[in-house]
Design an enzyme around this catalytic site. Structure first.
Site, mmCIF file in Angstrom:
data_model
loop_
_atom_site.group_PDB
_atom_site.id
_atom_site.type_symbol
_atom_site.label_atom_id
_atom_site.label_comp_id
_atom_site.label_asym_id
_atom_site.label_seq_id
_atom_site.Cartn_x
_atom_site.Cartn_y
_atom_site.Cartn_z
ATOM 1 N N ASP A 9 47.795 80.741 17.025
ATOM 2 C CA ASP A 9 48.465 79.804 18.005
ATOM 3 C C ASP A 9 47.867 79.368 19.439
ATOM 4 O OD1 ASP A 9 51.152 80.138 16.529
ATOM 5 O OD2 ASP A 9 51.549 82.139 17.427
ATOM 6 N N ASP A 38 54.462 75.322 14.083
ATOM 7 C CA ASP A 38 55.565 75.638 14.554
ATOM 8 C C ASP A 38 56.515 74.631 15.108
ATOM 9 O OD1 ASP A 38 54.955 78.319 14.039
ATOM 10 O OD2 ASP A 38 54.032 78.536 16.120
#
Length: 171
Positions: free
Chosen positions: A128, A144
């Site tokens: 991330d 995402d």
């Protein structure tokens, strides 16, 4: 018989375009994660001070870091989601113009699921790097975004665009 062949060609073309789109979206996701690993190792990169930054982060869980270190569960669930989305795309959602938004949402949802699946299968975690510092939102990635965008737009379409009769043969 001639009409059936034309329909099959159209479906094959649509499927080919969907597969190509998923591939390109997954490549974009993987490329951005690679850049995050390579470029953000020394620390965050500020895009807009106090609002948006790029931070390298490892997520061994699901959204917002829940269910940490349950990779096998996520791999199984992701395969199930991908199979369900493929089934809806191939067999339930008509290839008519009115349903094009649903078909495109299947593409972005699959790309997001596959992008994070690749990370989990290869590394045991998801990379991330996108961080909204202003609201201290959990760090996330491009895959995402695909999944969140797909889910939000699906809800909007179901509430505001499609009528009940539009969805009778699908759901």
């Amino acid at each position: 018989m001639r009409k059936m062949k034309h329909t099959m060609k159209k479906n094959a073309r649509s499927i080919g375009l969907a597969v190509l789109s998923v591939l390109l979206l997954v490549l974009l996701d993987q490329w951005t994660k690679h850049l995050a690993v390579v470029k953000l190792a020394e620390g965050p990169f500020v895009i807009w001070d106090g609002v948006f930054e790029l931070h390298f982060s490892v997520n061994e869980g699901a959204a917002f870091g829940i269910l940490q270190q349950r990779q096998f569960l996520f791999l199984i669930l992701t395969v199930l989601v991908i199979l369900c989305v493929c089934w809806f795309y191939l067999f339930r959602i008509p290839q008519k113009r009115r349903y094009r938004p649903l078909n495109m949402l299947c593409v972005t949802l699959m790309a997001g699921a596959i992008g994070n699946f690749i990370d989990r299968a290869r590394q045991g975690y998801v990379v991330d790097f996108l961080y909204f510092k202003l609201i201290d939102f959990p760090i996330f990635n491009v895959a995402d975004c695909y999944v969140t965008f797909s889910a939000a737009l699906l809800i909007i379409l179901l509430l505001l665009y499609y009528k009940e009769e539009d969805l009778e043969g699908i759901l």
